[in-house]
Design a protein around this motif. Structure first.
Motif, short mmCIF file in Angstrom:
data_model
loop_
_atom_site.label_atom_id
_atom_site.label_comp_id
_atom_site.label_asym_id
_atom_site.label_seq_id
_atom_site.Cartn_x
_atom_site.Cartn_y
_atom_site.Cartn_z
N THR A 85 0.71 -1.34 -0.01
CA THR A 85 -0.09 -0.02 -0.22
C THR A 85 0.99 1.20 -0.21
OG1 THR A 85 -1.87 -1.04 1.24
CG2 THR A 85 -1.74 1.13 1.39
N ALA A 86 1.91 1.29 0.62
CA ALA A 86 2.77 2.55 0.88
C ALA A 86 3.39 2.63 -0.43
CB ALA A 86 3.65 2.26 2.32
N VAL A 87 4.25 1.54 -1.06
CA VAL A 87 5.12 1.64 -2.11
C VAL A 87 4.03 2.33 -3.05
CG1 VAL A 87 6.30 0.27 -3.97
CG2 VAL A 87 6.49 -0.23 -1.55
N ALA A 88 2.81 1.70 -3.34
CA ALA A 88 1.89 2.11 -4.46
C ALA A 88 1.61 3.62 -4.45
CB ALA A 88 0.56 1.23 -4.29
N ALA A 89 1.47 4.03 -3.00
CA ALA A 89 1.21 5.27 -2.70
C ALA A 89 2.15 6.30 -2.96
CB ALA A 89 0.57 5.66 -1.30
N ALA A 90 3.47 5.93 -2.95
CA ALA A 90 4.63 6.72 -3.00
C ALA A 90 4.79 6.75 -4.57
CB ALA A 90 5.99 6.02 -2.63
N GLY A 91 4.59 5.84 -5.26
CA GLY A 91 4.78 5.94 -6.83
C GLY A 91 6.27 5.98 -7.20
N PHE A 92 7.11 5.61 -6.49
CA PHE A 92 8.72 5.66 -6.97
C PHE A 92 9.02 4.14 -7.68
CE2 PHE A 92 9.44 8.38 -3.08
CZ PHE A 92 9.00 9.43 -3.76
N THR A 93 9.74 4.29 -8.77
CA THR A 93 10.06 3.29 -9.34
C THR A 93 11.21 2.55 -8.65
OG1 THR A 93 9.40 4.10 -11.48
CG2 THR A 93 11.04 2.24 -11.67
N GLN A 94 12.22 3.35 -8.21
CA GLN A 94 13.18 2.82 -7.41
C GLN A 94 13.19 3.45 -5.91
OE1 GLN A 94 15.14 0.59 -8.73
NE2 GLN A 94 14.18 0.81 -10.60
N ALA A 95 12.99 2.64 -4.81
CA ALA A 95 12.89 3.39 -3.61
C ALA A 95 13.40 2.53 -2.44
CB ALA A 95 11.33 3.48 -3.55
N TYR A 96 13.45 3.02 -1.30
CA TYR A 96 13.83 2.25 -0.08
C TYR A 96 12.80 2.36 0.85
CZ TYR A 96 16.76 0.84 3.95
OH TYR A 96 17.18 -0.10 5.04
N VAL A 97 12.13 1.37 1.54
CA VAL A 97 11.21 1.03 2.36
C VAL A 97 11.83 0.94 3.86
CG1 VAL A 97 8.77 0.01 2.69
CG2 VAL A 97 9.71 0.31 0.64
N ARG A 98 11.23 1.48 4.69
CA ARG A 98 11.58 1.20 6.26
C ARG A 98 10.63 1.20 7.08
NH1 ARG A 98 16.23 2.63 9.06
NH2 ARG A 98 16.97 1.37 7.31
N ILE A 121 5.74 2.43 8.20
CA ILE A 121 6.34 1.97 6.91
C ILE A 121 6.69 3.36 6.44
CG2 ILE A 121 6.01 1.08 4.96
CD1 ILE A 121 4.19 -1.15 6.60
N GLY A 122 7.83 3.60 6.20
CA GLY A 122 8.27 4.86 5.28
C GLY A 122 8.65 4.49 3.93
N VAL A 123 8.51 5.27 2.82
CA VAL A 123 9.08 4.93 1.42
C VAL A 123 9.75 6.20 1.03
CG1 VAL A 123 8.38 4.14 -0.76
CG2 VAL A 123 6.89 3.47 0.95
N VAL A 124 11.03 6.09 0.64
CA VAL A 124 11.70 7.11 0.16
C VAL A 124 12.12 7.01 -1.05
CG1 VAL A 124 12.31 8.01 2.50
CG2 VAL A 124 13.99 6.38 1.36
N ARG A 125 12.39 7.81 -2.11
CA ARG A 125 13.13 7.77 -3.28
C ARG A 125 14.62 7.40 -3.13
NH1 ARG A 125 11.17 10.19 -7.89
NH2 ARG A 125 10.23 11.56 -6.49
N TRP A 126 15.10 6.24 -3.72
CA TRP A 126 16.35 5.66 -3.66
C TRP A 126 17.02 5.15 -5.11
CZ3 TRP A 126 19.47 6.51 0.04
CH2 TRP A 126 20.58 5.87 0.41
N PRO A 127 17.65 5.77 -5.73
CA PRO A 127 18.13 5.43 -6.97
C PRO A 127 18.96 4.25 -7.13
CG PRO A 127 19.39 7.43 -6.20
CD PRO A 127 18.40 7.40 -5.30
N GLU A 128 19.11 3.57 -8.05
CA GLU A 128 19.77 2.40 -8.45
C GLU A 128 21.35 2.90 -8.27
OE1 GLU A 128 20.15 -1.45 -8.23
OE2 GLU A 128 18.35 -0.80 -9.34
#
Length: 304
Positions: A85-98, A121-128
Motif C-alpha cells: 500500500t505504501a509503495v503504491a502510494a509513493a509511486g517511486f520506481t526505485q525506492a527504499y522502504v523502512r 512504514i516509510g517509503v523514500v526515493r532511492w536510486p539504483e
C-alpha cells in the motif's frame, strides 16, 4: 554503502494501520522505544516498482520483535500488504522502504510492559547504485560485535546498530568508506551495515552468522552462487584470510553487491570476475521478480 546517507524524497508513510501525510507521522518524545532502544526495523528495496523479498523482510521483522519480547499486533502478511500500500502510494520506481516498530509512551523507565506497540512504514526515493561506482575502501574498527550472550544478535534492533554507527563515523573520519568489525573472538564478522564475502581460487567464503544479522541479500547471494556452480564455504574467517583473498565484496539491501578495493591494509586487483558475475545475477533477479518467500501464515503475535 553502509546506510542511507542522504534521505531522499519521502513518498508515503503508513502509520498504525493507515496512510498519513509524511509531515504528520510523528511519535512522542517520551516513547519507550526511543529512550530504551526497544525498536525493531527492516529495510526493503523497491526495484522497477516492486519491493524485493518483501515477505522475507516482513517475517524477519516479526522474528526480531519476538526475539526481544515485543508482540506485534500485525501478521507478516498484513505487513506485506501495508508495504504494498505504501509503495503504491509513493509511486517511486526505485525506492527504499523502512518498516519500524517501537514501544509507545505509556510509561518511562526500564520496564516497558503495558506500552503500546506502534508500526510505521516509510517509503523514500532511492536510486539504483551506478554500475561504475568505485570499489569501497574499508578500515578495521576498534569496535567489535557482541557475543550472543550479550545481545540478541539475530534480531534487527535499533540497539544493534549503535556499534555500526560508531564504527562508520570513525571510518569516515579516517578517510574510509566503511569499516569492518571483528566479533568478540577476533574473527571477521561484517561491515557496519552489510555482510562480507571473500573470493579465493574461485571459491566463495563468508563468515558464520552467529554474532551478526544473517542478511537477506547475503542469503540471496549464497543461493545465486550455488546456482552458478561456485563452491561456497561458510566458516570462521580471519584477518589473514582477508589479506589472502583475490576478491572481496559486501552485500546489503541498500547497496546490493558492492566491490571492495581495499580492506584493512590490503589492496585487491581491479579484475573481479566473481563479484561482477554475482552482481549481475543479483540485479537480474531483483528486477525480474517479486519475491514472496516465507510463510504467508506466519504471525507476529507469538508470546514472548
Amino acid at each position: 554503502m553502509s546506510g542511507l546517507t542522504t534521505l531522499g524524497a519521502v513518498g508515503a508513510v503508513w502509520l498504525d494501520g493507515a496512510l498519513v501525510e509524511p509531515g504528520e507521522a510523528t511519535l512522542s518524545v517520551l516513547s519507550f522505544g526511543l529512550h530504551n532502544a526497544f525498536c525493531v526495523f527492516e529495510g526493503i528495496r523497491v526495484h522497477s516498482g516492486r519491493p524485493f523479498a518483501v515477505a522475507m523482510h516482513a517475517q524477519r521483522l516479526c522474528d526480531s520483535a519476538h526475539e526481544i519480547g515485543m508482540s506485534l499486533p500485525w501478521t507478516a502478511p498484513q505487513i506485506v500488504a501495508a508495504v504494498d500500500t505504501a509503495v503504491a502510494a509513493a509511486g517511486f520506481t526505485q525506492a527504499y522502504v523502512r518498516p519500524v516498530a517501537w514501544l509507545g509512551d505509556e510509561r518511562i523507565g526500564i520496564d516497558g510492559s503495558g506500552t503500546t506497540v506502534h508500526l510505521a512504514i516509510g517509503v523514500v526515493r532511492w536510486p539504483e547504485s551506478p554500475a561504475s561506482r568505485p570499489p569501497l575502501r574499508l578500515g578495521l574498527s576498534r569496535w567489535t560485535r557482541p557475543a550472543p550472550t550479550m545481545a540478541p544478535v539475530g534480531a534487527k534492533t535499533s540497539a544493534s546498530y549503535l556499534v555500526g554507527s560508531l564504527a562508520l563515523s570513525q571510518a569516515r573520519a579516517d578517510g574510509y568508506d566503511d569499516a569492518l568489525l571483528l566479533d568478540h573472538r577476533g574473527y571477521l564478522a561484517e561491515a557496519t551495515g552489510a555482510n562480507i564475502f571473500l573470493v579465493r581460487g574461485g571459491e566463495l567464503v563468508t563468515p558464520i552468522a552467529d554474532t551478526f544479522l544473517d542478511g537477506i541479500t547475503r542469503r540471496t547471494v549464497l543461493r545465486l552462487a550455488a546456482d552458478a556452480g561456485l563452491p561456497v564455504r561458510v566458516e570462521r574467517v580471519t584477518l589473514d584470510d582477508l589479506a589472502a583473498a583475490d576478491e572481496v565484496f559486501l552485500t546489503g539491501t541498500a547497496s546490493g553487491v558492492a566491490a571492495v578495493g581495499h580492506a584493512a591494509g590490503t589492496d585487491y586487483p581491479a579484475d573481479r570476475p566473481v563479484t561482477e558475475l554475482l552482481r549481475g545475477r543479483y540485479l537480474d533477479l531483483v528486477h525480474a521478480h517479486r519475491t514472496r518467500t516465507g510463510s504467508e501464515e506466519a504471525s507476529c503475535t507469538r508470546s514472548a
